[in-house]
Design an enzyme around this catalytic site. Structure first.
Site, short mmCIF file in Angstrom:
data_model
loop_
_atom_site.label_atom_id
_atom_site.label_comp_id
_atom_site.label_asym_id
_atom_site.label_seq_id
_atom_site.Cartn_x
_atom_site.Cartn_y
_atom_site.Cartn_z
N ASP A 53 0.85 -1.20 0.00
CA ASP A 53 0.00 0.00 0.00
C ASP A 53 0.88 1.24 0.00
OD1 ASP A 53 -1.80 2.03 0.38
OD2 ASP A 53 -2.45 1.38 2.38
N GLU A 131 31.87 9.01 3.96
CA GLU A 131 32.45 8.94 5.30
C GLU A 131 31.32 9.23 6.28
OE1 GLU A 131 35.60 11.77 5.52
OE2 GLU A 131 36.54 11.11 3.64
N GLU A 133 29.51 9.40 9.95
CA GLU A 133 29.74 9.56 11.39
C GLU A 133 28.45 9.28 12.16
OE1 GLU A 133 33.19 13.03 11.00
OE2 GLU A 133 31.11 13.58 11.47
N GLU A 188 35.82 9.39 16.54
CA GLU A 188 35.83 10.79 16.09
C GLU A 188 36.12 11.73 17.26
OE1 GLU A 188 35.69 13.18 14.01
OE2 GLU A 188 35.88 12.03 12.17
N GLU A 195 33.31 6.91 13.31
CA GLU A 195 33.23 7.04 11.85
C GLU A 195 33.64 5.74 11.20
OE1 GLU A 195 34.77 10.62 10.00
OE2 GLU A 195 35.79 9.42 8.46
N HIS A 244 30.48 13.14 4.90
CA HIS A 244 31.28 13.70 3.81
C HIS A 244 31.18 12.78 2.59
CE1 HIS A 244 34.06 15.98 6.86
NE2 HIS A 244 32.77 16.27 7.01
N ARG A 315 40.77 22.51 5.41
CA ARG A 315 39.54 21.77 5.64
C ARG A 315 38.37 22.65 6.07
NH1 ARG A 315 40.23 16.13 6.68
NH2 ARG A 315 42.38 15.46 6.35
N GLU A 332 35.72 16.44 -2.26
CA GLU A 332 35.06 16.09 -1.00
C GLU A 332 34.07 17.19 -0.63
OE1 GLU A 332 36.03 14.87 3.64
OE2 GLU A 332 37.52 15.98 2.49
N ARG A 334 31.69 18.52 2.09
CA ARG A 334 31.74 18.31 3.52
C ARG A 334 30.45 18.69 4.26
NH1 ARG A 334 34.77 21.51 5.94
NH2 ARG A 334 35.36 20.11 7.64
#
Length: 443
Positions: A53, A131, A133, A188, A195, A244, A315, A332, A334
């Site tokens: 359904d 990645e 977490e 982490e 992670e 990430h 970063r 990457e 983030r």
């Protein structure tokens, strides 16, 4: 990549003594659902005759046209290692079709498959390395989740300081038993935060793996007496959990993002892909950061990106280019968090990147210093904008971006906006403990 046939499935079910098969799919928010059948019903399932359904699933269908059918993807067959060894439990991830046999346009897996087909027509294969977490908290004596933990471990700590080490190891081993390739796992920065990093894979497989991994992590955590949560920011004053996404395109097995002659090692396609994502990132955020709590993570001071910029050297920006060999060159992103529906998140990221390639959209210059230390005036002079600051702001940005809305399609976009604006309205009506502590005794 696996390439199972119907005969392979029948053979594996018999050889592995599978007694139960879960036909899995996700709602529009990425929550796993399933219809379970016994092995005696396997032929019916593989003939796409299992119905459910659709009106009972968030965002799928109205009551008037609610009959939906599950079409199993044979390559997603896997057994659950934590279930009994006699009469094992297996699963198949399914695509959702309507009663007339046509695909359900609002099925998140279909949305990603449609964008992947566009990439294929342009000659590209889209690979993703996530990645993910999460936090491991105690449950109370009734099994109700809490945000309590006895541990005080931080980055890369190990036992006995890392009290979740045994649970995390069992998660990794279980995932490997199911065919996953796990590159690494670690504690982490925040207490009780962990992670697990997956080896890159073709995007549809990566999305299947992400929703499966969340189920596995929660299941194994419970067997250790813990509660695993992928909530982006479950505790004030500590880092939140991200997801990430390492993104790359290849053509005929060759990474097209790499150019050794470029000072940053990036090809034109890589720059254009970055440009496409940055052009649409405010609307993308509505999909990659889809709950009220997502925006408690996207604040300064906790390593999550806040500003729209990119860099190959630090970063702090939204997008970074990790150091790598030419064949591993990747982007990457983030900002996404693990509350996102991975099918939709990857679909909008890929669509934006491909649009950047089509239009040869160059990104602004890279920001190779700490953005948070630039100050408001420095960021303004550099033309650096912020990500949306709330779910409502992200919803408005999504609504203003017809291209990203077209990736989901008109119907799914409408359902998604309606659900999320309702969620924000419910949140706005709440009276929080912070407000009581701040105002009750002084006003």
């Amino acid at each position: 990549m696996k390439s199972y046939t119907r005969d392979d499935i029948f053979e594996m079910v018999e050889e592995e003594d599978v007694g139960f098969i879960r036909l899995q799919f996700t709602d529009i928010f990425g929550t796993f659902k399933n219809v379970a059948v016994t092995a005696s019903q396997l032929k019916r399932a593989l003939d796409n005759q299992c119905m459910f359904d659709g009106s009972s699933i968030e965002g799928f269908a109205r009551v008037e046209d609610s009959d939906m059918y599950l079409y199993p993807d044979l390559n997603t067959f896997a057994t659950f290692p934590w279930r009994p060894q006699q009469g094992k439990v297996a699963r198949l991830i399914c695509d959702v079709h309507k009663a007339d046999g046509t695909v359900l346009e609002s099925d998140p897996r279909h949305v990603l498959k449609r964008v992947l087909q566009e990439a294929k027509e342009m000659g590209y294969t889209f690979d993703v390395g996530p990645e993910c977490e999460f936090f491991l908290f105690h449950a109370d004596e009734d099994g109700t989740p809490t945000t309590l933990t006895h541990e005080c471990a931080t980055y890369f700590d190990m036992g006995p300081v890392d009290l979740g080490e045994n649970a995390r190891r069992d998660m990794v081993l279980t995932l490997e038993d199911m065919g996953f390739v796990i590159e690494s796992s670690h504690h982490e920065k925040a207490a009780a935060q962990h992670e697990i990093d997956f080896h890159y894979d073709e995007a549809l497989t990566a999305a299947d793996n992400m929703v499966t991994a969340k189920m596995v992590v929660k299941t194994i955590a419970k067997r250790h007496g813990l509660h695993a949560t992928f909530m982006p920011k479950p505790k004030y004053g500590v880092n939140g959990s991200g997801m990430h996404l390492n993104l790359s395109l290849s053509r005929n097995g060759v990474n097209v993002f790499s150019d050794p002659e470029d000072e940053k090692g990036l090809s034109r396609e890589a720059y254009w892909f970055i440009g496409g994502i940055m052009e649409h990132i405010k609307a993308i955020t509505f999909i990659t950061n889809p709950i009220v709590n997502s925006y408690k993570r996207l604040v300064p001071g906790y390593e999550a990106p806040v500003y729209i910029a990119w860099s190959a050297k630090n970063r702090t920006p939204l997008i970074r280019i990790p150091a790598s060999s030419p064949q591993s060159t990747r982007i990457e992103l983030r900002s996404p968090d693990p509350s996102a529906n991975p099918y939709l998140a990857l679909a909008v990221c890929l669509a934006a990147g491909l649009n950047g390639i089509r239009n040869q959209t160059m990104p602004p210059g890279s920001i190779d210093c700490n953005i948070f230390e630039m100050g408001e005036e420095g960021r303004r002079k550099a033309g650096i904008e912020r990500l949306p600051g709330s779910l409502l702001e992200a919803a408005r940005e999504f609504y203003k971006d017809p291209f990203i809305m077209s990736v989901l399609g008109e119907e799914l976009s409408r359902k998604y906006i309606r659900a999320k604006t309702k969620e924000y309205a419910e949140y706005r009506e709440q009276v929080t403990e912070w407000e009581l502590e701040k105002y009750l005794h002084v006003i």
